[in-house]
Design a protein around this motif. Structure first.
Motif, mmCIF file in Angstrom:
data_model
loop_
_atom_site.group_PDB
_atom_site.id
_atom_site.type_symbol
_atom_site.label_atom_id
_atom_site.label_comp_id
_atom_site.label_asym_id
_atom_site.label_seq_id
_atom_site.Cartn_x
_atom_site.Cartn_y
_atom_site.Cartn_z
ATOM 1 N N GLU A 13 0.834 -1.204 0.000
ATOM 2 C CA GLU A 13 0.000 0.000 0.000
ATOM 3 C C GLU A 13 0.871 1.258 0.000
ATOM 4 N N ARG A 16 2.379 1.613 -3.469
ATOM 5 C CA ARG A 16 1.392 2.124 -4.429
ATOM 6 C C ARG A 16 1.173 3.621 -4.257
ATOM 7 N N GLU A 119 -7.863 5.105 -3.666
ATOM 8 C CA GLU A 119 -7.231 4.499 -2.496
ATOM 9 C C GLU A 119 -6.618 5.501 -1.512
ATOM 10 N N PRO A 134 -4.238 7.207 3.636
ATOM 11 C CA PRO A 134 -4.911 6.044 3.063
ATOM 12 C C PRO A 134 -6.401 6.070 3.414
ATOM 13 N N LYS A 135 -7.241 6.017 2.410
ATOM 14 C CA LYS A 135 -8.680 6.060 2.655
ATOM 15 C C LYS A 135 -9.144 4.864 3.478
ATOM 16 N N ALA A 136 -8.459 3.721 3.340
ATOM 17 C CA ALA A 136 -8.847 2.515 4.072
ATOM 18 C C ALA A 136 -8.749 2.695 5.585
#
Length: 158
Positions: A13, A16, A119, A134-136
């Motif tokens: 992540e 990315r 993301e 990070p949106k997660a």
């Protein structure tokens, strides 16, 4: 707004996010590399050296692929320190990321651009990626609040 979450980004992540932040710079670098190699191949064809010309054409295709592979591998090693439990706090005046080893705090006024991807929110200073959220790490309501906040800010978001 004051949102605090605890999150541990996976190594892939982080890679990315950084690669996405560097996308514009990498595209320009690869374009120059391919242009030089193709121009060299044309010159070599004209000079009667087809073997080297073909080698340069092959390199113009494989160079960007190898560069991307090498960059992913390098980033994974160099940015492993970011793949640790992190407390992210997003506030009206800025954001803060805390780990057991470090604390980073930045005010929104520092950022010249915010790029929204599916993301991440990628944060830039003078076209250079400096941070990502990070949106997660956030639930849907928090994501909506942050997106609305960023849209209302003077920081251009695209």
């Amino acid at each position: 707004m004051d949102i605090t979450v605890r999150y541990e980004p996976a190594p892939e992540e982080v890679v990315r996010a950084v690669q996405r932040g560097l996308r514009g710079q990498l595209a320009a670098l690869y374009a120059v590399l391919v242009s030089v190699l193709v121009a060299g191949a044309v010159v070599l064809f004209l000079l009667g050296d087809p073997t080297m010309a073909i080698a340069l054409l092959v390199a113009s295709v494989l160079g960007p692929l190898a560069g991307s592979w090498w960059l992913r591998r390098r980033l994974r090693k160099q940015l492993a320190f970011l793949s640790v439990p992190t407390t992210v706090r997003v506030m009206d005046d800025g954001y803060e990321c805390r780990t057991d080893e470090s604390t980073t705090a930045m005010r929104w006024s520092m950022f010249s651009d915010v790029v929204t991807t599916p993301e991440f929110w990628l944060l830039f200073v003078n076209k250079q990626p400096v941070a990502f959220l990070p949106k997660a790490a956030f639930d849907a309501a928090q994501q909506a609040e942050i997106a609305g906040f960023l849209a209302a800010r003077d920081v251009p978001a695209r």
